[in-house]
Design an enzyme around this catalytic site. Structure first.
Site, PDB file in Angstrom:
ATOM      1  CG  HIS A  76      22.633  26.178  10.337  1.00 20.95           C
ATOM      2  ND1 HIS A  76      23.485  27.238  10.088  1.00 20.95           N
ATOM      3  CD2 HIS A  76      21.769  26.142   9.291  1.00 20.95           C
ATOM      4  CE1 HIS A  76      23.152  27.804   8.950  1.00 20.95           C
ATOM      5  NE2 HIS A  76      22.116  27.162   8.452  1.00 20.95           N
ATOM      6  CG  ASN A 112      21.927  31.255   7.392  1.00 20.25           C
ATOM      7  OD1 ASN A 112      23.029  30.756   7.603  1.00 20.25           O
ATOM      8  ND2 ASN A 112      20.964  30.593   6.761  1.00 20.25           N
ATOM      9  CB  CYS A 144      24.078  25.790   6.031  1.00 20.07           C
ATOM     10  SG  CYS A 144      23.388  27.149   5.058  1.00 20.07           S
ATOM     11  CG  HIS A 190      27.147  24.244  26.562  1.00 26.32           C
ATOM     12  ND1 HIS A 190      26.587  25.208  27.356  1.00 26.32           N
ATOM     13  CD2 HIS A 190      28.195  23.733  27.269  1.00 26.32           C
ATOM     14  CE1 HIS A 190      27.264  25.298  28.488  1.00 26.32           C
ATOM     15  NE2 HIS A 190      28.243  24.420  28.462  1.00 26.32           N
ATOM     16  CG  HIS A 195      19.082  39.805  17.363  1.00 24.26           C
ATOM     17  ND1 HIS A 195      19.966  40.784  17.788  1.00 24.26           N
ATOM     18  CD2 HIS A 195      17.876  40.426  17.256  1.00 24.26           C
ATOM     19  CE1 HIS A 195      19.331  41.920  17.939  1.00 24.26           C
ATOM     20  NE2 HIS A 195      18.057  41.739  17.628  1.00 24.26           N
ATOM     21  CG  HIS A 197      23.867  12.872   1.488  1.00 28.22           C
ATOM     22  ND1 HIS A 197      22.821  13.175   0.647  1.00 28.22           N
ATOM     23  CD2 HIS A 197      24.929  13.592   1.033  1.00 28.22           C
ATOM     24  CE1 HIS A 197      23.228  14.033  -0.272  1.00 28.22           C
ATOM     25  NE2 HIS A 197      24.505  14.305  -0.063  1.00 28.22           N
TER      26      HIS A 197
END
Length: 511
Positions: free
Chosen positions: A410, A443, A243, A406, A439, A322
């Site tokens: 994710h 995802n 993702c 802002h 919502h 990572h």
């Protein structure tokens, strides 16, 4: 060894804390500390100006007192040191030239577009559970587990599943997977090209990321074929990066724009569900079925100076972390076969703890780049006191609200969002875009941060100079951040995914 279903479910649950009643003295103390910290922040931010004003005042007061003889003497000294002056001037010109030739070229985001599937692909909870039962693959325990995950996930009733998963029985074929990919990628690119009036022939760099679906020819080749992109285009296809691959794709495009002058780069971020649905009964592998939904985004970047005036954002930083050297981190999101040889993605019970560690490593690198000097000094002195004097104090968490206006975190799940809210000490308003995206769209993997940015724009909150922090987690395990600055007051582009529903958000999500 089979993982504990209870432990996995607990990792996804939200910890709701009842608000504690505070007495008046505690409230006043909190308010006082808030303003003390705010004053300290302003003092450190404007420290140079505070010292510069008395110096300039002193010069202005003393300048009229200089006699003509004093000024003549200064001029003679300057003449005697002309060689030194010329040498210093030459070095200054040379250094300035080298600086401007070697500094990174600015990268601008002209526009982006998010795909919104057609209404007939919506998957409300009742329909989801009915389809799961009719499939005949899941036992009663698995069905009940999926129902609980749906109820606690933070997803709403209007998320989307691909066409193949609406069929009874499901038909997850290669053809159906290609159709899903084409609908998402071409749908978002059509909107992007229409909104920007960009000629596909002008694109010099193409980066596509999709973690679980990597056909031959590649997804990037599908786009080249569809839009008849030019033959010398630099195209890349990123797979298996989870993702967080959307930020990785932006980083790759940015690096390519430093090499290739005056061109456009298009980044397409998506995920494919059709061929990656899990049809077994291992509970850690059932969670992705409940969370992941159809979605994708297309972004166009430019390194042309003339595009500065029409650009929405400027890319300031990309920081990638990572943690794959650690075995637990490497295996916490893992595609594998279960005991019945059905393929799925396992989410480990250690996922939240590993994500927290990756976040800590990422913000340690990002902090010095974005935090005001006041926060950096505060963090440094706290660290010194803790290390050198063995002071008993909690590690100081920098206030990232001073660096960003802002936050696009994710939308991986309700638990992920809540964990970051707690760890970064953010306010509900800062997490609104993430929660509402989860919502409304679920995802959508690497594209979720763009749905969140579109939400912020649709709410009219993006003002000139505002800074945006996009942060994403992915298998491997990775935590990646990108920082953008608004070039103007940003309005939502045409065909925004929130176009017909933004007025009803935010909504209260039940616990």
């Amino acid at each position: 060894m089979q993982r504990s279903p209870t432990a996995t479910l607990t990792a996804m649950e939200v910890q709701i804390q009842n608000p504690q009643t505070r007495i008046l003295p505690d409230f006043l103390q909190t308010v006082n500390l808030k303003y003390v910290k705010l004053g300290y922040h302003y003092l450190m931010t404007h420290l140079f100006t505070i010292f510069l004003i008395p110096l300039m005042t002193l010069i202005l007061v003393q300048a009229p007192r200089l006699s003509p003889d004093d000024i003549h003497g200064l001029w003679l000294q300057l003449q005697y040191n002309m060689v030194t002056l010329m040498v210093c001037l030459s070095f200054s010109v040379f250094g300035t030239t080298v600086y401007f030739m070697t500094r990174p070229k600015p990268v601008y985001l002209l526009d982006f577009a998010c795909y919104r599937p057609p209404s007939h692909l919506k998957a409300p909870f009742d329909k989801f559970m009915t389809r799961s039962r009719l499939m005949g693959y899941f036992n009663e325990s698995s069905l009940e587990f999926q129902r609980k995950i749906l109820e606690r996930s933070g997803l709403g009733e209007e998320t989307y599943l691909p066409e193949a998963m609406h069929c009874i029985p499901p038909c997850p074929s290669m053809v159906a997977a290609r159709e899903e990919a084409q609908q998402v990628m071409f749908g978002s690119l059509d909107i992007l090209f229409k909104n920007t009036n960009l000629n596909p022939k002008d694109i010099g760099i193409l980066v596509v990321n999709c973690s679980l679906f990597n056909p031959t020819p590649s997804l990037s080749a599908m786009i080249v074929n569809k839009y008849k992109l030019r033959g010398n285009i630099k195209s890349y296809n990123l797979g298996g990066m989870g993702c967080s691959a959307g930020v990785i794709a932006i980083n790759l495009a940015k690096d390519m724009l430093q090499v290739h002058r005056k061109t456009y780069a298009v980044v397409v971020s998506t995920e494919n569900i059709t061929q990656n649905w899990y049809f077994g009964n291992e509970k850690p592998m059932l969670i992705p079925n409940c969370l992941f939904r159809v979605g994708g985004a297309a972004v166009v970047l430019s390194n042309k100076g003339g595009d500065k005036r029409r650009a929405k954002y400027k890319l300031l930083h990309v920081v990638r972390t990572h943690c794959g050297a650690d075995e637990k981190a490497f295996r916490c999101v893992y595609q594998e076969q279960d005991r019945t040889e059905k393929t799925g993605v396992t989410l480990s019970k250690d996922l939240m703890a590993i994500a927290g560690g990756a976040l800590k490593a990422n913000i340690t690198t990002l902090g010095p780049l974005v935090l005001p000097i006041s926060e950096q000094l505060f963090f440094f002195f706290t660290l010194v006191a803790k290390k050198l004097f063995s002071a008993k104090m909690k590690p100081y968490i920098p206030d990232f609200k001073l660096a960003f206006n802002h936050f696009c975190i994710h939308a991986g799940g309700r638990g992920v969002i809540d964990e970051l809210e707690k760890n970064l000490q953010l306010l509900p308003l800062h997490l609104e875009a993430s929660r509402m995206t989860l919502h409304r769209f679920g995802n959508t993997s690497s594209s979720s941060i763009w749905y969140e940015l579109a939400y912020t724009e649709s709410k009219g909150r993006m003002k000139k100079g505002n800074r945006v922090w996009q942060i994403a987690f992915g298998s491997g395990f990775k935590c990646n951040s990108s920082v953008w600055e608004a070039m103007r007051d940003v309005k939502p582009s045409a065909n925004s995914p929130w176009e017909d529903c933004i007025d009803k958000y935010p909504i209260k999500i039940m616990a």
